[in-house]
Design a protein around this motif. Structure first.
Motif, short mmCIF file in Angstrom:
data_model
loop_
_atom_site.label_atom_id
_atom_site.label_comp_id
_atom_site.label_asym_id
_atom_site.label_seq_id
_atom_site.Cartn_x
_atom_site.Cartn_y
_atom_site.Cartn_z
N PRO A 155 0.82 -1.21 0.00
CA PRO A 155 0.00 0.00 0.00
C PRO A 155 0.86 1.27 0.00
O PRO A 155 1.87 1.35 0.70
N GLY A 156 0.43 2.24 -0.81
CA GLY A 156 1.16 3.50 -0.91
C GLY A 156 2.19 3.51 -2.02
O GLY A 156 2.68 4.57 -2.41
N ASP A 157 2.54 2.32 -2.54
CA ASP A 157 3.53 2.25 -3.62
C ASP A 157 2.84 2.26 -4.98
O ASP A 157 1.73 1.75 -5.14
N ARG A 158 3.55 2.84 -5.95
CA ARG A 158 3.07 2.77 -7.33
C ARG A 158 3.96 1.81 -8.12
O ARG A 158 5.16 1.74 -7.88
N VAL A 159 3.33 1.10 -9.06
CA VAL A 159 4.06 0.15 -9.88
C VAL A 159 3.82 0.49 -11.34
O VAL A 159 2.67 0.50 -11.81
N LEU A 160 4.90 0.77 -12.06
CA LEU A 160 4.80 1.14 -13.47
C LEU A 160 4.71 -0.11 -14.34
O LEU A 160 5.52 -1.04 -14.18
N THR A 161 3.74 -0.13 -15.23
CA THR A 161 3.61 -1.27 -16.13
C THR A 161 3.04 -0.84 -17.47
O THR A 161 2.77 0.34 -17.70
N THR A 162 2.87 -1.81 -18.35
CA THR A 162 2.32 -1.55 -19.67
C THR A 162 0.79 -1.65 -19.64
O THR A 162 0.25 -2.52 -18.95
N PRO A 163 0.10 -0.83 -20.41
CA PRO A 163 -1.36 -0.94 -20.46
C PRO A 163 -1.81 -2.10 -21.35
O PRO A 163 -2.97 -2.50 -21.31
N LEU A 164 -0.86 -2.65 -22.15
CA LEU A 164 -1.19 -3.69 -23.13
C LEU A 164 -0.74 -5.04 -22.60
O LEU A 164 0.40 -5.46 -22.79
N SER A 165 -1.64 -5.72 -21.89
CA SER A 165 -1.32 -7.02 -21.30
C SER A 165 -2.61 -7.68 -20.89
O SER A 165 -3.69 -7.09 -20.98
N ALA A 166 -2.49 -8.92 -20.42
CA ALA A 166 -3.63 -9.56 -19.77
C ALA A 166 -4.01 -8.72 -18.55
O ALA A 166 -3.14 -8.16 -17.88
N PHE A 167 -5.30 -8.68 -18.25
CA PHE A 167 -5.77 -7.86 -17.12
C PHE A 167 -5.06 -8.27 -15.82
O PHE A 167 -4.87 -7.46 -14.91
N ALA A 168 -4.66 -9.54 -15.76
CA ALA A 168 -4.03 -10.07 -14.54
C ALA A 168 -2.80 -9.26 -14.13
O ALA A 168 -2.49 -9.18 -12.93
N THR A 169 -2.11 -8.65 -15.08
CA THR A 169 -0.90 -7.88 -14.73
C THR A 169 -1.30 -6.70 -13.83
O THR A 169 -0.69 -6.48 -12.78
N GLY A 170 -2.32 -5.96 -14.25
CA GLY A 170 -2.77 -4.83 -13.43
C GLY A 170 -3.41 -5.29 -12.14
O GLY A 170 -3.23 -4.68 -11.07
N LEU A 171 -4.18 -6.37 -12.24
CA LEU A 171 -4.89 -6.88 -11.06
C LEU A 171 -3.92 -7.34 -9.98
O LEU A 171 -4.15 -7.13 -8.78
N ALA A 172 -2.81 -7.95 -10.39
CA ALA A 172 -1.82 -8.42 -9.41
C ALA A 172 -1.25 -7.24 -8.62
O ALA A 172 -1.02 -7.35 -7.41
#
Ligand SMILES: Cc1ncc(COP(=O)(O)O)c(C=O)c1O
Length: 372
Positions: free
Chosen positions: A75-92
């Motif tokens: 909590p409180g941390d941000r994680v940079l990732t790609t918007p183009l992936s399986a939804f599971a990447t963002g959900l994790a």
């Protein structure tokens, strides 16, 4: 001709003797959760990836969540990732208690190092980065590694689609980062059911990951952290090790041969090929092409009329999904122009290891025959 995205009937015909022997071994052992089979598969997987250890878990999404949490992200941390992936990447990322933030992809559909650098410079709250090795193409790890090191942030590779992939001679796991794998059935190394694993980056991370997957338990009835129930079953571990891992090199070679034939044979102005950064080293989990967004449905129809199942990876960007927008506006650094080009115009052609030469040639001929 039936050219489906996957042919599990053929997989089963090929593997069933090894598979059922492994099931019999587990059944007769009387030990079904976190036993010798999981330990043996973890050792075999780590060795296959050139690493010391691997930690089996319930699925690829959990592997990402456990890797994040074992890296101290919460909590409180941000994680940079790609918007183009399986939804599971963002959900994790959300499941780890952190906030996903997004920047654009490069021309291959992979997290763009320049966009990531700009995001990191603009946002000191970013504590980790998750590049996704989409389609089986490795992201630009040397540049992303340098960026993460300069910022002192964690780097976790989403390699759900990329076991065995290489880029410029370096394989997944070669750089010592935490890596997450999925053994979802369609993956390059798929179980008959759900499964996942992570390669931890350090011994501390290994210890914590083993605890988190098992209720946060450090020894029997001692719970040091809030964990999950995310254990790889003995059955999946045994069948992955005895029936599937021994075939992985052959399967990867077949995927690469089909990709090479598609790249050489599909020659039409209406379809843009995407060889990726290292076509010979890629894991070719999927074979994406781009067509004009206004003609994508027509292309899919043309494939279908010829018995070919096309796929879309992925038609809606993660930050555009209602589950994400309902929480408030997603944090996006820069524009997502290249990622949107994939979301609106990408089509995946069949590329599983049991595709026959005749089916491969039929795909090439059908795509070439499309009038746009
Ligand atoms: C890129 C990517 N990340 C994460 C996952 C999640 O894996 P799993 O379905 O095993 O939870 C998948 C697979 O669906 C994937 O393709």
């Amino acid at each position: 001709m039936d050219v489906s995205a996957n042919r599990f009937d053929r997989l089963w015909a090929d593997c069933k003797d090894d598979y059922t022997a492994a099931v019999t071994e587990v059944g007769s052992s009387g030990w079904y959760v976190l036993g010798r089979q999981v330990a043996d598969f973890e050792a075999a997987l780590a060795a296959w990836c050139g690493r010391e250890t691997a930690v089996g878990c319930g699925n690829g999404m959990d592997a990402l969540e456990i890797a994040l949490r074992a890296a101290g992200i919460g909590p409180g941390d941000r994680v940079l990732t790609t918007p183009l992936s399986a939804f599971a990447t963002g959900l994790a990322i959300l499941r780890a208690g952190a906030e996903p933030v997004y920047c654009d992809t490069d021309e291959h559909g992979l997290l763009d190092p320049a966009a990531a650098a700009a995001a990191l410079a603009a946002d000191p709250g970013i504590r980790a980065m998750i590049p996704v090795h989409l389609y089986g193409h490795l992201a630009d790890m040397p540049r992303l590694t340098a960026l993460a090191a300069a910022q002192g942030i964690a780097l976790i590779e989403d390699a759900a689609q990329a076991i065995g992939a290489r880029r410029d001679g370096r394989g997944v796991g070669a750089d010592g980062h935490a890596v997450a794998f999925s053994f979802y059935p369609t993956k390059n190394l798929g179980a008959i059911g759900d499964g996942g694993a992570l390669l931890p980056a350090t011994a501390d991370m290994d210890r914590l990951a083993r605890s988190i997957r098992n209720y946060g338990q450090t020894e029997r009835y001692v719970h040091a952290v809030i964990g999950l129930n995310s254990r790889l079953d003995e059955l999946h571990a045994a069948t992955l090790r005895h029936a599937f891992l021994p075939r992985l090199d052959t399967w990867l070679a077949r995927r690469r041969a089909i990709a090479a034939a598609y790249l050489a044979g599909i020659d039409t102005p209406h379809v843009t090929l995407l060889p990726g950064p290292d076509p010979e080293g890629a894991g070719w989990h999927l074979f994406p092409v781009l067509v004009a967004p206004t003609r994508r449905d027509a292309f899919l129809d043309h494939l279908k009329r010829n018995g070919i199942q096309g796929g879309l990876h992925y038609p809606v960007l993660i930050p555009d999904q209602t589950a994400m927008t309902d929480r408030g506006a997603p944090i996006v650094h820069g524009d997502l122009t290249r990622a949107r080009r994939f979301a609106t115009g990408e089509v995946s052609l069949p590329i599983h290891p049991y595709l026959t030469d005749a089916e491969r040639d039929h795909v090439v001929a059908t795509v070439k025959a499309w009038g746009g």
